[in-house]
Design a protein around this motif. Structure first.
Motif, PDB file in Angstrom:
ATOM      1  N   ARG A   1       8.193  -8.344   0.580  1.00  0.00           N
ATOM      2  CA  ARG A   1       7.001  -8.221  -0.264  1.00  0.00           C
ATOM      3  C   ARG A   1       6.366  -9.586  -0.506  1.00  0.00           C
ATOM      4  N   ARG A   2       7.190 -10.608  -0.668  1.00  0.00           N
ATOM      5  CA  ARG A   2       6.630 -11.945  -0.902  1.00  0.00           C
ATOM      6  C   ARG A   2       5.984 -12.497   0.364  1.00  0.00           C
TER       7      ARG A   2
ATOM      8  N   GLU B   1       4.245 -10.674   2.302  1.00  0.00           N
ATOM      9  CA  GLU B   1       2.928 -10.039   2.252  1.00  0.00           C
ATOM     10  C   GLU B   1       2.070 -10.641   1.150  1.00  0.00           C
ATOM     11  N   GLY B   2       2.736 -11.088   0.069  1.00  0.00           N
ATOM     12  CA  GLY B   2       2.006 -11.668  -1.051  1.00  0.00           C
ATOM     13  C   GLY B   2       2.130 -10.803  -2.292  1.00  0.00           C
ATOM     14  N   LEU B   3       2.498 -11.437  -3.437  1.00  0.00           N
ATOM     15  CA  LEU B   3       2.675 -10.709  -4.680  1.00  0.00           C
ATOM     16  C   LEU B   3       1.551 -11.032  -5.660  1.00  0.00           C
ATOM     17  N   GLY B   4       1.196 -10.051  -6.433  1.00  0.00           N
ATOM     18  CA  GLY B   4       0.263 -10.288  -7.526  1.00  0.00           C
ATOM     19  C   GLY B   4       0.984 -10.940  -8.690  1.00  0.00           C
ATOM     20  N   THR B   5       0.227 -11.263  -9.755  1.00  0.00           N
ATOM     21  CA  THR B   5       0.804 -11.950 -10.901  1.00  0.00           C
ATOM     22  C   THR B   5       1.913 -11.141 -11.552  1.00  0.00           C
ATOM     23  N   THR B   6       1.666  -9.861 -11.761  1.00  0.00           N
ATOM     24  CA  THR B   6       2.664  -9.007 -12.407  1.00  0.00           C
ATOM     25  C   THR B   6       3.922  -8.878 -11.564  1.00  0.00           C
ATOM     26  N   ALA B   7       3.738  -8.636 -10.267  1.00  0.00           N
ATOM     27  CA  ALA B   7       4.890  -8.485  -9.375  1.00  0.00           C
ATOM     28  C   ALA B   7       5.678  -9.776  -9.269  1.00  0.00           C
ATOM     29  N   GLU B   8       4.996 -10.929  -9.258  1.00  0.00           N
ATOM     30  CA  GLU B   8       5.681 -12.218  -9.186  1.00  0.00           C
ATOM     31  C   GLU B   8       6.528 -12.427 -10.435  1.00  0.00           C
TER      32      GLU B   8
ATOM     33  N   SER C   1       7.358  -0.425 -14.121  1.00  0.00           N
ATOM     34  CA  SER C   1       5.935  -0.137 -14.185  1.00  0.00           C
ATOM     35  C   SER C   1       5.616   1.316 -13.895  1.00  0.00           C
TER      36      SER C   1
END
Length: 402
Positions: free
Chosen positions: A42-43, A45-52, A110
């Motif tokens: 997932r990282r 691919e790139g994580l959003g703020t919440t996922a990070e 979530s």
């Protein structure tokens, strides 16, 4: 003419079977490694703020998480450098194997509770902070494929099996059935395998059976066995016996590989019916692909031997009715040294006989005998050979006539 696609319900059934099998595999994996694989991909691919933030919380929850994540990152490095041909090979092998549904998931803060979590015994409780839910395999592969086409398939596999990019190949390579069988001296054993094949083991025999998704393998460690192989062209049946490797699809044959008795140290094959391919092998058990002189094909009524040095001998004719005569409790000697004949009888029980004089042990004899009547055989010896029996120290010694 228009071609029609196969019935969708057949494909659905196969997909569902693959999914269940894959889910069962995932359930056996360490849940920490599974989550580490998910976060690593997932990282990428790139994580959003919440996922990070969730990821950082997962790392802080247990020192083992950071260790597992670092190991997973390192395992994905070679994936990111996979050449195109390897990626294509993986993609082809998985194209029709990817389950349609969603593999087992874990709790996600979530989204709330989802499917049953992966459970595995551990020496201490595993903390469960918010963790990423697993998307469907096909959706995951498609999503990563857009951003990471060089290794999309391999990364998707790593994300789902938690064991590195080779996880799926490792899973596919595991046997679906594995069991070892052994008989004691004088014992026989009939075996029915899950694939429909049948084995009959003679006395003092040890074999190892491994059934895989694409092949079947048996290793005859010692002794002799008769094989009735269920035909399946998609799943060849291989038997390894000493330096001999036998490959069949469906046939009836016997194999012998013993350290004592008849043909000691050799590997002997006799075919009752069908067709058999035989290769002489090295210490690794693998036949040389370029060695055409070390391969032969046999049909019913033929036999072949690989000698003590691993050399393939000429094909000989055998009477199909005589193949594995031990199944009827008979054993035949043909110009056989007495010491060798006695060692063969000892495979079936204690004869109480000994030969101490090498000259006497070298005397030759022939005939067919009941393996359960060693006493009768002993009484007949003086009429067959120039010997007599002498009792001493609780045994009968076979002594030559002076």
């Amino acid at each position: 003419m228009k071609q029609h696609a196969p019935p969708s319900h057949d494909m659905d059934a196969q997909d569902e079977a693959d999914e269940r099998e894959f889910e069962n595999y995932v359930r056996t994996q360490n849940p920490v490694l599974v989550q580490a694989a998910l976060w690593a991909t997932r990282r990428t691919e790139g994580l959003g703020t919440t996922a990070e933030a969730e990821f950082q919380g997962w790392l802080r929850a247990d020192p083992a998480h950071a260790v597992a994540y670092q190991e997973m990152e390192q395992s994905l490095d070679p994936v990111r450098a996979l050449p195109d041909d390897k990626v294509q090979s993986l993609r082809e092998s998985l194209r029709h194997k990817a389950p349609r549904g969603t593999p087992p998931q874990v709790l996600n803060a979530s989204t709330g509770p989802v499917a049953e979590p992966i459970v595995q015994p551990a020496s201490r409780p595993i903390k469960r902070p918010p963790q990423p839910a697993l998307p469907s395999r096909r959706a995951w592969m498609a999503g990563i494929g857009r951003l990471f086409p060089q290794a999309a398939t391999a990364v998707a596999v790593a994300a789902l099996v938690g064991g590195g990019w080779a996880g799926w190949a490792h899973w596919r390579s595991q046997p679906t059935f594995a069991k070892n069988y052994a008989t004691q001296r004088g014992q026989r054993l009939d075996i029915q395998l899950p694939d429909g094949s049948a084995l009959q083991l003679d006395a003092a025999t040890r074999i190892e059976v491994r059934l895989y998704r694409e092949r079947r393998e048996v290793r005859l460690v010692e002794g002799q066995a008769f094989f009735i192989v269920h035909a399946n062209p998609q799943q060849p049946f291989d038997v390894q016996a000493g330096a001999m490797r036998i490959t069949v699809v469906g046939t009836r044959f016997s194999v012998r590989h013993t350290l004592t008795g008849l043909d000691a140290g050799k590997s002997v094959l006799a075919v009752e019916s069908g067709r058999v391919r035989v290769s002489q092998t090295g210490a690794s058990g693998e036949a040389r692909a370029d060695d055409v002189t070390g391969r032969v094909e046999l049909t019913g009524g033929q036999g072949v031997t690989v000698d003590e040095g691993g050399r393939l001998q000429p094909i000989v004719n055998v009477a199909p009715a005589s193949v594995a005569a031990w199944r009827t409790g008979r054993i035949s000697f043909n110009d056989t040294p007495l010491a060798e004949a006695l060692a063969e009888l000892e495979r079936y029980g204690d004869t109480g006989l000994v030969v101490l004089d090498p000259t006497v042990g070298a005397l030759r004899l022939g005939g067919s005998f009941n393996v359960r009547q060693a006493g009768t055989w002993a009484q007949a010896l003086p009429s067959l050979l120039p010997v007599r029996l002498q009792q001493h120290d609780g045994v009968l010694e076979i002594i030559g006539l002076r």
